[in-house]
Motif scaffolding. Sequence first.
Motif, PDB file in Angstrom:
ATOM      1  N   ILE A 184       0.864  -1.184   0.000  1.00  0.00           N
ATOM      2  CA  ILE A 184       0.000   0.000   0.000  1.00  0.00           C
ATOM      3  C   ILE A 184       0.904   1.239   0.000  1.00  0.00           C
ATOM      4  CG2 ILE A 184      -0.200   0.233   2.542  1.00  0.00           C
ATOM      5  CD1 ILE A 184      -3.286   0.797   1.879  1.00  0.00           C
ATOM      6  N   THR A 185       0.440   2.335  -0.572  1.00  0.00           N
ATOM      7  CA  THR A 185       1.248   3.551  -0.520  1.00  0.00           C
ATOM      8  C   THR A 185       0.833   4.365   0.701  1.00  0.00           C
ATOM      9  OG1 THR A 185      -0.307   4.829  -1.855  1.00  0.00           O
ATOM     10  CG2 THR A 185       1.448   3.696  -3.043  1.00  0.00           C
ATOM     11  N   TYR A 186       1.741   5.194   1.164  1.00  0.00           N
ATOM     12  CA  TYR A 186       1.427   6.061   2.311  1.00  0.00           C
ATOM     13  C   TYR A 186       1.700   7.529   1.998  1.00  0.00           C
ATOM     14  CZ  TYR A 186       6.442   5.567   2.603  1.00  0.00           C
ATOM     15  OH  TYR A 186       7.770   5.550   2.275  1.00  0.00           O
ATOM     16  N   GLY A 187       2.292   7.795   0.822  1.00  0.00           N
ATOM     17  CA  GLY A 187       2.710   9.175   0.531  1.00  0.00           C
ATOM     18  C   GLY A 187       2.052   9.725  -0.715  1.00  0.00           C
ATOM     19  N   THR A 188       2.733  10.656  -1.363  1.00  0.00           N
ATOM     20  CA  THR A 188       2.121  11.313  -2.514  1.00  0.00           C
ATOM     21  C   THR A 188       2.867  11.029  -3.816  1.00  0.00           C
ATOM     22  OG1 THR A 188       3.318  13.327  -2.001  1.00  0.00           O
ATOM     23  CG2 THR A 188       1.081  13.168  -1.163  1.00  0.00           C
ATOM     24  N   ASN A 189       3.602   9.928  -3.846  1.00  0.00           N
ATOM     25  CA  ASN A 189       4.038   9.381  -5.133  1.00  0.00           C
ATOM     26  C   ASN A 189       4.032   7.865  -4.996  1.00  0.00           C
ATOM     27  OD1 ASN A 189       6.762   8.254  -4.619  1.00  0.00           O
ATOM     28  ND2 ASN A 189       7.289  10.376  -4.186  1.00  0.00           N
TER      29      ASN A 189
END
Lengths: 196, 454
Positions: free
Chosen positions: B288-293
């Motif tokens: 899963i992603t947690y940031g903005t890229n």
Amino acid sequence: MKKFDIIESQMVPIVTENIDTDQIIPARFLKSTSKKGFGKNLFRDWRYEKDGIPNSKFILNNKKYKGQILVAGNNFGCGSSREHAAWALKDYGFDVIISSFFADIFKGNALNNGILPIEVKPEILKKIFDVLKNEFKTTAIVNLHDQLFEIKDHNILVKFKIDNYSKQCLMNGYDDIDFLLSQRHKIISFEKKKKW
Amino acid sequence: MNKTLFDKVWDNHLVSSIKNGPDILYIDKHLIHEVTSPQAFDILKERKIDFFRPEKTIATVDHNVPTLNQHLPIKDLLSRNQVKTLTENCKKHGITLFGLGNQYQGIVHVIGPELGITQPGMTIVCGDSHTSTHGAFGCIAFGIGTSQVAQVFSSQALLVKKPKSMRIIINGNINENVQPKDIILYIISKLGTDAGNGYFVEFSGEVFENMTMEGRMTVCNMSIEMGARGGMISPDKKTIDYVIGRKFSPKDSILDQKIKYWKTLKTDCDAVFDKEYELDGNLIKPMITYGTNPGMAMKIDGTIPYSKDLSFKKALKYMGLKAGKKLLGKKINYVFIGSCTNSRIEDFRAVAKIINGKKKSKNVNALIVPGSQQVAKQIIDENLDIIFKKSGFEIRQPGCSACLAMNEDKIPDGEYCVSTSNRNFEGRQGQGARTFLASPETAAKVAINGQISL
Ligand code: SF4
């Protein structure tokens, strides 16, 4: 396209890295069918608060900083291939962008719209940012013919790279379409030969 | 014999090379949509250029179309005007258009493969960065800007500098709960969002060989999120079986000839890449992603890492998250299952399997947006719609939808959304919206549990 000449101008620094095209021009402004008028929404969500009031902290709202040269953090123009990003920058008045790296598609889009992307080493980029922090009025000279970027007062002189083809296009104000049209005969004979 | 797959396809399309400059590359298929094409048509008009090969361009509407009531006129006037402009332009130049109401309309990168427009070994371009999706078929496929759209209109060719070559090899056994989306998120998080800058990537190894065509499309789709110009996978039996029998696929003796050609599209064993990475498939977990890229991704049960980097801190601030914290258990109100990354029938089958017999959590707004009319139809034919509705999911009509929020499908300011799309940039899904990218399986579980969960 206008011919690219020598440019002497103040600079506008945006230190942020990885500025993606969604930040340069958010998707909701892509509904136009013309190339014009994108400049007013350049960096829209950084430039304005949600209620539409200009964000005084953002550099484009700081009257001190102006000019045709944008200096931006590493990996400028990543993300979507939307050429609207280049149109917005050009329409706003930027003719040169300095960074330590440009995303591929953006670079092509910039050149196709008469914007010169100049890649400099990270140390140089940092030096330019440092200079501009204190001396916002500093000007730089961009000489495409000699491929030189210069800030005289601070002994910054960079010989930048650009492929000969793109350079000729910018200097003469013609673009890839003009060239490809002149090559149609080759393309037609390629089509005849092409097996797959 | 020392050519890569990429070299072979490139050389087959090389019209000529300019000294100290780019190559002239012939383009087999040009896909266009309403948002990045109008200004290109204008260029033709302004400069009085004739459309060179209209039969090689195919148009659809996807980016800003509504996903409700597509039979009614589009409410948003600017969107309506873009769609109208495309329709008029296609008519004027004799271009095939799958417009609203057409049974083949859909997201450009979903309909290409689905209709057999995309075939192995082609060069395919579109004014959209995720054109890389078609690389799953061993195509050189990449996104272009609008000036380049006009170049293809005028010459069926492009001026491009040949990129460097990269190979990413992954062997090993993939955990059963790991999806193609997890694999590409893993790759990007390991190598970084700029690792592919200047490169065209070939994915190879057991993991990709064992992957379905849909999975390969998901991987190639997101190859550009690591900065690459595109990604590709060598065509094999699976590829050929997928292509055969589709609307625009070659037939009969032409098909036999093509298959012969397709089978040659492999990297020679002594070919050399400019860069090579090898990753271990056994180590990949659901991501899963947690940031903005998309590179700011981690194992779904991991903890958000620390970094002093300013952009990193800015990203966490935007996301309202803290380093050192877990994401498991985080309450989520929006789930979006769609986009050219994950809106094919296989994705919806996987979602249906997970949610069958269960109800979505009350707080969750769960949106299902099929990638095309054909997928929408298949959802009904396979009775998946019944499962979705019973679970409380909302099924919409095909389009890009909340992937880039150009239509009404926006995630509200400050809200979290677990999304199967490909970009988690600031404001991508709506101003202030906060996106977690994940696989359709993970998104389905989040919808049921109302929180990020395994
Ligand atoms: S679904 Fe998203 S990424 Fe794909 S083509 Fe549409 S806007 Fe682009």
